[in-house]
Design a protein around this motif. Sequence first.
Motif, short mmCIF file in Angstrom:
data_model
loop_
_atom_site.label_atom_id
_atom_site.label_comp_id
_atom_site.label_asym_id
_atom_site.label_seq_id
_atom_site.Cartn_x
_atom_site.Cartn_y
_atom_site.Cartn_z
N ALA A 239 0.84 -1.19 0.00
CA ALA A 239 0.00 0.00 0.00
C ALA A 239 0.88 1.24 0.00
CB ALA A 239 -0.93 0.03 1.22
N ALA B 104 0.17 5.56 0.39
CA ALA B 104 -0.79 6.65 0.57
C ALA B 104 -0.14 7.98 0.21
CB ALA B 104 -1.28 6.71 2.01
N SER C 86 -1.09 12.03 0.79
CA SER C 86 -2.00 12.93 1.51
C SER C 86 -1.68 14.37 1.15
CB SER C 86 -1.86 12.71 3.02
OG SER C 86 -2.64 13.65 3.74
N GLU D 213 -6.81 12.80 -0.31
CA GLU D 213 -5.99 11.69 0.18
C GLU D 213 -6.34 10.47 -0.63
OE1 GLU D 213 -5.09 12.78 4.82
OE2 GLU D 213 -6.95 11.67 4.38
N VAL E 197 -5.19 6.25 -1.48
CA VAL E 197 -4.41 5.06 -1.13
C VAL E 197 -4.39 4.12 -2.32
CG1 VAL E 197 -4.28 3.01 0.34
CG2 VAL E 197 -4.91 5.21 1.33
N TYR E 198 -3.20 3.68 -2.67
CA TYR E 198 -3.05 2.67 -3.71
C TYR E 198 -2.68 1.36 -3.02
CZ TYR E 198 -3.09 6.66 -6.82
OH TYR E 198 -3.47 7.80 -7.49
N ALA E 199 -3.52 0.36 -3.20
CA ALA E 199 -3.28 -0.96 -2.62
C ALA E 199 -3.75 -1.99 -3.64
CB ALA E 199 -4.03 -1.11 -1.31
N ALA F 89 -8.72 -4.68 4.26
CA ALA F 89 -8.44 -3.62 3.30
C ALA F 89 -8.76 -2.25 3.90
CB ALA F 89 -9.25 -3.83 2.03
N ALA F 90 -9.85 -2.17 4.66
CA ALA F 90 -10.24 -0.89 5.27
C ALA F 90 -9.25 -0.46 6.34
CB ALA F 90 -11.64 -1.00 5.86
N HIS G 244 -6.03 0.72 4.73
CA HIS G 244 -6.26 2.07 4.17
C HIS G 244 -6.12 3.12 5.26
CE1 HIS G 244 -8.69 5.58 3.10
NE2 HIS G 244 -8.54 5.25 1.82
N ASP G 245 -6.82 2.92 6.38
CA ASP G 245 -6.80 3.91 7.46
C ASP G 245 -5.40 4.08 8.04
OD1 ASP G 245 -9.48 4.23 7.06
OD2 ASP G 245 -10.09 3.06 8.82
N VAL H 172 -2.85 5.83 5.35
CA VAL H 172 -3.18 7.24 5.09
C VAL H 172 -2.96 8.09 6.33
CG1 VAL H 172 -5.67 7.37 5.63
CG2 VAL H 172 -4.73 8.67 3.71
#
Length: 206
Positions: A35, A37, A39, A44, A46-48, A172-173, A176-177, A180
């Motif tokens: 991943a 990110a 910002s 913002e 995110v590439y994953a 995945a969530a 992401h958090d 970022v």
Amino acid sequence: MFVGVSSATVPTYGLDIETDTACDGLDPRVATVVAVAISGADDEVVYADADERALLEAVDDDLALRAPGVLVTWNGASFDLPFLATRAEAAGIELGLRLRHDPALSVRSALPGHDGAYRAAWHGHRHLDAYRVWRNDLHRLIDVSCSLKSVARLTGHVPVEVDRERVHELSAAALHDYVVSDARLARLLALRRWRTAAAFVDAQPS
């Protein structure tokens, strides 16, 4: 250099990566980037992607399209950026990322396959390692870790925290958090010290 230039007139973009901790996530010769990110002040992203090549190309395309500014990392001079460069080389792709080894930048231990830390630029963006800005003063004044999370908490921010050795188990969530949050904090901490940080921005590699 950006000394004397207001941060309001220079776009800043925090960048952070996460790597595959299912293997040795600290060794770019074996671990992939899972991943990245970016910002900015207004967005913002995110590439994953399970396809690392596609991920790296997407990040490179993103940075190529953004207005030239300052790419802010936390310890990116010795980790994030050389890690990305190694993975791009392994994937056989050419990024707009340019690195120049600088022996004057001290590191506790070099990233596997590298000699130390780097000055950098990526497309039209100069690089700022915000970790070095804070370490320059903070570590000398008080006995506190200069990790991103420690400095963030010290300055009133609430970082997203996970088990750093089990990133590969995050949803995945959650991934992401987490990524970022780190990209955002790197940028905000640089802006908090901008009058000092501007002098730490890397010159364009020749």
